[in-house]
Design an enzyme around this catalytic site. Structure first.
Site, PDB file in Angstrom:
ATOM      1  N   CYS A  67       0.401  -0.407  -4.732  1.00 14.01           N
ATOM      2  CA  CYS A  67       0.344  -0.869  -5.819  1.00 14.01           C
ATOM      3  C   CYS A  67      -0.467  -0.590  -7.127  1.00 14.01           C
ATOM      4  CB  CYS A  67      -0.092  -2.815  -6.026  1.00 14.01           C
ATOM      5  SG  CYS A  67       1.250  -4.168  -5.247  1.00 14.01           S
TER       6      CYS A  67
HETATM    7  N1  LIG Z   1       1.167  -5.108  -0.788  1.00 13.29           N
HETATM    8  C1  LIG Z   1       0.570  -6.250  -1.735  1.00 13.29           C
HETATM    9  O1  LIG Z   1      -0.131  -6.585  -2.424  1.00 13.29           O
HETATM   10  C2  LIG Z   1       1.796  -6.341  -3.075  1.00 13.29           C
HETATM   11  C3  LIG Z   1       1.557  -7.386  -4.340  1.00 13.29           C
HETATM   12  C4  LIG Z   1       2.817  -7.030  -4.938  1.00 13.29           C
HETATM   13  C5  LIG Z   1       4.084  -6.812  -4.869  1.00 13.29           C
HETATM   14  N2  LIG Z   1       4.144  -6.200  -4.015  1.00 13.29           N
HETATM   15  C6  LIG Z   1       4.881  -4.969  -4.110  1.00 13.29           C
HETATM   16  O2  LIG Z   1       6.224  -5.783  -2.927  1.00 13.29           O
HETATM   17  C7  LIG Z   1       7.133  -4.757  -2.097  1.00 13.29           C
HETATM   18  C8  LIG Z   1       6.960  -4.691  -0.603  1.00 13.29           C
HETATM   19  O3  LIG Z   1       5.333  -4.702  -1.258  1.00 13.29           O
HETATM   20  P1  LIG Z   1       4.679  -4.773   0.488  1.00 13.29           P
HETATM   21  O4  LIG Z   1       3.202  -4.139   0.531  1.00 13.29           O
HETATM   22  O5  LIG Z   1       5.151  -5.907   1.458  1.00 13.29           O
HETATM   23  O6  LIG Z   1       4.924  -3.482   1.566  1.00 13.29           O
HETATM   24  P2  LIG Z   1       5.045  -3.325   3.315  1.00 13.29           P
HETATM   25  O7  LIG Z   1       5.602  -2.455   3.783  1.00 13.29           O
HETATM   26  O8  LIG Z   1       3.454  -4.327   4.010  1.00 13.29           O
HETATM   27  O9  LIG Z   1       5.989  -4.320   3.949  1.00 13.29           O
HETATM   28  C9  LIG Z   1       7.877  -3.779   3.499  1.00 13.29           C
HETATM   29  C10 LIG Z   1       8.175  -4.408   5.019  1.00 13.29           C
HETATM   30  O10 LIG Z   1       9.733  -3.752   4.352  1.00 13.29           O
HETATM   31  C11 LIG Z   1      10.630  -3.862   5.576  1.00 13.29           C
HETATM   32  N3  LIG Z   1      11.355  -2.399   5.753  1.00 13.29           N
HETATM   33  C12 LIG Z   1      12.079  -1.260   5.273  1.00 13.29           C
HETATM   34  N4  LIG Z   1      12.848  -1.057   4.678  1.00 13.29           N
HETATM   35  C13 LIG Z   1      13.713  -2.365   4.850  1.00 13.29           C
HETATM   36  C14 LIG Z   1      15.320  -2.294   4.746  1.00 13.29           C
HETATM   37  N5  LIG Z   1      16.155  -1.174   4.031  1.00 13.29           N
HETATM   38  N6  LIG Z   1      15.097  -4.017   5.279  1.00 13.29           N
HETATM   39  C15 LIG Z   1      14.637  -4.214   5.802  1.00 13.29           C
HETATM   40  N7  LIG Z   1      13.092  -4.599   5.989  1.00 13.29           N
HETATM   41  C16 LIG Z   1      12.670  -3.356   5.345  1.00 13.29           C
HETATM   42  C17 LIG Z   1       9.434  -2.181   6.835  1.00 13.29           C
HETATM   43  O11 LIG Z   1       9.644  -2.694   7.607  1.00 13.29           O
HETATM   44  C18 LIG Z   1       8.306  -3.001   6.309  1.00 13.29           C
HETATM   45  O12 LIG Z   1       7.920  -4.326   7.527  1.00 13.29           O
HETATM   46  C19 LIG Z   1       6.859  -3.375  -2.891  1.00 13.29           C
HETATM   47  O13 LIG Z   1       7.435  -3.114  -3.963  1.00 13.29           O
HETATM   48  C20 LIG Z   1       4.870  -3.626  -4.033  1.00 13.29           C
HETATM   49  O14 LIG Z   1       5.067  -2.622  -4.721  1.00 13.29           O
HETATM   50  C21 LIG Z   1       2.885  -5.178  -3.091  1.00 13.29           C
END
Ligand SMILES: NC(=O)c1ccc[n+]([C@@H]2O[C@H](COP(=O)([O-])OP(=O)(O)OC[C@H]3O[C@@H](n4cnc5c(N)ncnc54)[C@H](O)[C@@H]3O)[C@@H](O)[C@H]2O)c1
Length: 401
Positions: free
Chosen positions: A257
């Site tokens: 983030c």
């Molecule tokens: N991690 C955090 O603390 C956090 C907090 C707030 C917001 N976010 C936002 O949330 C979103 C996700 O982040 P995250 O940390 O969960 O990511 P992550 O990498 O932990 O998880 C994403 C998952 O999506 C899967 N994936 C990728 N492409 C895909 C597709 N086309 N179809 C299905 N699955 C797919 C991946 O295999 C992975 O398991 C991002 O936009 C991030 O900026 C993250």
């Protein structure tokens, strides 16, 4: 009601675990290894216990899948896929595009689509909606909403229930249904007037952190040059009961983030003719911290690190998580190696990283603490090398920022 959560990472699995108490959840992920583990009841995310996952699986409330067709009966679809930067540090919406393709190709009835992935204002209206429509074989009037995620992995005092949630819909009905969905497992929902406000608020929250971290990192350098203690000065400033918020210096920012989201804001600002110089500079200051730290370590050690064994303690991007995305440790190691140091790292929470394994916490010429997990003993860190430089402010008795 069946709910599909696209992406089963930090955000998607967390939502799945909370939603499964009230809905049948289909956790869709493109990574078969993750799906296989999840269906065995094994969680890969801090804060989501495997036992909870196993409980929902046994109750028939949760199932992970790689098959888009398993989403066809869902009435709500939540997008929680990565939104990284491209090689030239531009917003990369390719994962969102792919999630839209899954929805477009597999949903033949109108559903509520909620985006939780972080992106720039206009993403829901001008990218997600038209992209799903592009991939749908026939025109379908889906409803669209946004509710940016605020999860802080590894944190126990704030969770899905007690962290207020912003939301907005492209239509009033979409907003109402979004509220109905989240109000089951979130106590405070705040509706804003447009999806663009919710999208911008999320980016601004993280930009606020990035800029303040950069400011305190710059101040740490000023304090050192002036010969005054940075932590004592920050504590002194923090006695002011209003108008000040304490941030602490570090080796830089990491995770999915803080190093990424401000660049989404800068990109959209510049597209609209506003130079985001402040945001860009904050990013640079944080990236430069690793070089500054290595310079300080070299200065303390006769000006040269050539041939010295250096143990980097903690490579996760923050304490008590195994997440190494965008970790500042990577740049610290790179700069140490470019100075001729022989670098290994210790982090039993991470275990393996970039083809290397966590080294024992002992026997080095020098140690540089980048991240201090609660499980790592302070005394053992101090005993791991005759010279220890701490970037965290959590190892008393070590040299530091
Ligand atoms: N991690 C955090 O603390 C956090 C907090 C707030 C917001 N976010 C936002 O949330 C979103 C996700 O982040 P995250 O940390 O969960 O990511 P992550 O990498 O932990 O998880 C994403 C998952 O999506 C899967 N994936 C990728 N492409 C895909 C597709 N086309 N179809 C299905 N699955 C797919 C991946 O295999 C992975 O398991 C991002 O936009 C991030 O900026 C993250």
């Amino acid at each position: 009601m069946k709910v599909g959560i696209i992406g089963q990472g930090y955000v998607g699995l967390t939502i799945s675990a909370f939603a499964a108490e009230y809905f049948d959840v289909v956790g869709f992920d493109s990574n078969p290894k993750i799906v296989e583990q999840l269906n065995l009841g094994v969680s890969h995310i801090e804060g989501i216990e495997s036992s909870l996952l196993a409980k929902w699986i046994r109750a028939g409330r949760y199932k992970a899948t790689t098959r888009g067709s398993d989403l066809s009966e869902c009435e709500i679809l939540v997008i929680a896929v990565p939104t990284p930067l491209t090689g030239d540090r531009k917003p990369d919406l390719s994962y969102i595009d792919s999630a839209c393709k899954t929805i477009g190709q597999n949903l033949s009835k109108p559903v509520l689509v909620i985006n939780e992935s972080t992106s720039f204002p206009g993403t829901l209206r001008n990218f997600i909606k038209p992209t799903i429509e592009k991939y749908s074989p026939a025109p379908i009037q889906h409803m669209y909403a946004i509710s940016p995620e605020r999860v802080d992995p590894g944190r126990s005092d704030f969770n899905q229930r007690n962290t207020p949630r912003l939301y907005s819909g492209l239509t009033l009905e979409a907003a109402k249904r979004t509220r109905d969905f989240y109000s089951r497992f979130c106590d405070k929902l705040v509706e804003v007037s447009s999806p663009e406000v919710a999208e911008a608020a999320k980016l601004f929250e993280n930009t606020f952190r990035q800029v303040n971290i950069a400011l305190v990192n710059e101040f740490a350098q000023i304090a050192h040059a002036l010969g005054i203690g940075v932590y004592e000065t920050l504590d002194a400033a923090n006695t002011k009961p209003y108008g000040f918020m304490k941030f602490t210096p570090s080796a830089g920012v990491g995770g999915h983030c803080i190093p990424v989201d401000p660049t989404y804001l800068a990109a959209v600002a510049e597209e609209h003719g506003v130079p985001a110089t402040f945001i860009r500079r904050a990013n640079e200051v944080n990236l430069e911290m690793s070089e500054y730290i290595v310079k300080r370590v070299a200065e303390d050690n006769d000006g040269s690190l050539k041939g010295k064994s250096v143990l980097v303690v903690g490579v996760a991007y923050k304490p008590n998580v195994a997440d190494v995305r965008e970790t500042a440790a990577e740049l610290v190691i790179e700069h140490l190696r470019s100075q001729g140091a022989v670098v290994s790292w210790h982090d039993d929470v991470v275990g393996n990283w970039k083809g290397e394994s966590s080294a024992p916490l002992q026997g080095a010429d020098l140690a540089v603490v980048v991240t201090k997990h609660d499980s790592v003993d302070e005394k053992k860190i101090l005993a791991s090398a005759p010279y220890v430089f701490d970037t965290t402010g959590r190892v008393k008795g070590a040299k530091g920022l």
